[in-house]
Design an enzyme around this catalytic site. Structure first.
Site, PDB file in Angstrom:
ATOM      1  N   HIS A 148      -2.293  -5.516   1.779  1.00  0.00           N
ATOM      2  CA  HIS A 148      -3.706  -5.956   1.665  1.00  0.00           C
ATOM      3  C   HIS A 148      -3.179  -7.501   0.785  1.00  0.00           C
ATOM      4  O   HIS A 148      -2.281  -7.798   0.234  1.00  0.00           O
ATOM      5  CB  HIS A 148      -4.092  -5.376   0.463  1.00  0.00           C
ATOM      6  CG  HIS A 148      -5.496  -6.228   0.051  1.00  0.00           C
ATOM      7  ND1 HIS A 148      -6.794  -6.187   0.230  1.00  0.00           N
ATOM      8  CD2 HIS A 148      -5.642  -7.157  -1.062  1.00  0.00           C
ATOM      9  CE1 HIS A 148      -7.410  -7.067  -0.131  1.00  0.00           C
ATOM     10  NE2 HIS A 148      -6.949  -7.631  -0.950  1.00  0.00           N
ATOM     11  N   THR A 183      -4.777  -7.005  11.324  1.00  0.00           N
ATOM     12  CA  THR A 183      -5.042  -5.801  10.486  1.00  0.00           C
ATOM     13  C   THR A 183      -4.563  -4.389  11.284  1.00  0.00           C
ATOM     14  O   THR A 183      -3.794  -3.608  11.029  1.00  0.00           O
ATOM     15  CB  THR A 183      -6.515  -5.671  10.214  1.00  0.00           C
ATOM     16  OG1 THR A 183      -6.909  -6.560   9.278  1.00  0.00           O
ATOM     17  CG2 THR A 183      -6.755  -4.141   9.482  1.00  0.00           C
ATOM     18  N   GLU A 196      -9.579 -10.893  -7.192  1.00  0.00           N
ATOM     19  CA  GLU A 196      -8.497 -10.022  -7.010  1.00  0.00           C
ATOM     20  C   GLU A 196      -7.375 -10.055  -8.110  1.00  0.00           C
ATOM     21  O   GLU A 196      -7.080  -8.984  -8.420  1.00  0.00           O
ATOM     22  CB  GLU A 196      -8.149  -9.927  -5.477  1.00  0.00           C
ATOM     23  CG  GLU A 196      -9.330  -9.662  -4.606  1.00  0.00           C
ATOM     24  CD  GLU A 196      -8.809  -9.431  -3.347  1.00  0.00           C
ATOM     25  OE1 GLU A 196      -9.381  -9.172  -2.524  1.00  0.00           O
ATOM     26  OE2 GLU A 196      -7.597 -10.076  -2.816  1.00  0.00           O
ATOM     27  N   ASN A 231      -1.724   0.164   6.871  1.00  0.00           N
ATOM     28  CA  ASN A 231      -1.302  -0.821   7.499  1.00  0.00           C
ATOM     29  C   ASN A 231      -0.499  -1.598   6.607  1.00  0.00           C
ATOM     30  O   ASN A 231      -0.320  -3.024   6.436  1.00  0.00           O
ATOM     31  CB  ASN A 231      -2.429  -1.917   8.040  1.00  0.00           C
ATOM     32  CG  ASN A 231      -3.283  -2.328   6.942  1.00  0.00           C
ATOM     33  OD1 ASN A 231      -3.277  -2.201   5.856  1.00  0.00           O
ATOM     34  ND2 ASN A 231      -4.327  -2.913   7.360  1.00  0.00           N
ATOM     35  N   LYS A 269       0.744  -1.247  -0.008  1.00  0.00           N
ATOM     36  CA  LYS A 269       0.061  -0.004  -0.073  1.00  0.00           C
ATOM     37  C   LYS A 269       0.764   1.359  -0.020  1.00  0.00           C
ATOM     38  O   LYS A 269       2.081   1.208   0.264  1.00  0.00           O
ATOM     39  CB  LYS A 269      -0.939   0.104   1.284  1.00  0.00           C
ATOM     40  CG  LYS A 269      -1.890  -1.007   1.232  1.00  0.00           C
ATOM     41  CD  LYS A 269      -2.977  -1.017   2.632  1.00  0.00           C
ATOM     42  CE  LYS A 269      -3.993  -2.087   2.427  1.00  0.00           C
ATOM     43  NZ  LYS A 269      -4.767  -2.190   3.391  1.00  0.00           N
ATOM     44  N   TYR A 313     -12.387  -2.149  -4.084  1.00  0.00           N
ATOM     45  CA  TYR A 313     -12.836  -2.413  -2.581  1.00  0.00           C
ATOM     46  C   TYR A 313     -14.463  -2.305  -2.683  1.00  0.00           C
ATOM     47  O   TYR A 313     -15.052  -1.857  -1.805  1.00  0.00           O
ATOM     48  CB  TYR A 313     -12.330  -1.323  -1.827  1.00  0.00           C
ATOM     49  CG  TYR A 313     -10.850  -1.749  -1.409  1.00  0.00           C
ATOM     50  CD1 TYR A 313     -10.290  -2.767  -0.396  1.00  0.00           C
ATOM     51  CD2 TYR A 313      -9.896  -0.695  -1.973  1.00  0.00           C
ATOM     52  CE1 TYR A 313      -9.069  -3.017  -0.355  1.00  0.00           C
ATOM     53  CE2 TYR A 313      -8.271  -1.314  -1.663  1.00  0.00           C
ATOM     54  CZ  TYR A 313      -8.335  -2.384  -0.745  1.00  0.00           C
ATOM     55  OH  TYR A 313      -7.017  -2.791  -0.461  1.00  0.00           O
TER      56      TYR A 313
END
Length: 140
Positions: A117, A93, A128, A114, A11, A51
């Site tokens: 993913h 998480t 995905e 965080n 991320k 998402y």
């Protein structure tokens, strides 16, 4: 245990801090192979499409804005029990709850930022992976 494939996203909070190599080393040290990888910049609409399952959640706008805020690294990991292994390597998480040595314990800045993913089930992984990669790009 079967050989599986799972999607991983490094991320914006992690790419901004040049942590891609350190995170990839954790995956590889755990026995996962990176069989596809690219660095991309998502638009907010693309993040929203990815998402979409969270569209009705209060954090959806913040999540999609964050995911479009800087480049991400999308990749496909392969290995024995790759989905569970990836989730183990990522950690909880909430970084405060993540086990020592996990990606989130070491690198996450908050519950929202965080660092990574990962897919949560075989069906999710297939969806995905196909969101970001064509079959020609998977070179295991």
């Amino acid at each position: 245990m079967a050989v599986e494939r799972t999607l991983s996203i490094i991320k914006p909070d992690a790419t901004n801090r040049n942590l891609t190599g350190k995170i990839n080393a954790k995956f590889e040290d755990a026995g996962l192979r990176i069989i596809a990888q690219k660095r991309i910049q998502l638009t907010k609409d693309q993040a929203g499409a990815f998402y979409a399952v969270h569209k009705e959640r209060p954090f959806f706008d913040e999540l999609t804005s964050f995911m479009a805020s800087a480049p991400v690294v999308v990749q496909v990991l392969e290995g024995e029990g790759a989905i569970a292994k990836n989730r183990e390597v990522m950690g909880a998480t909430n970084p405060a709850d993540a086990a020592p040595g996990t990606i989130r314990a070491e690198f996450a800045e908050s519950v929202g930022e965080n660092s990574v993913h990962g897919s949560d089930a075989p069906e999710t992984a297939a969806e995905e992976i196909s969101f970001f990669f064509s079959g020609l790009e998977l070179v295991g």
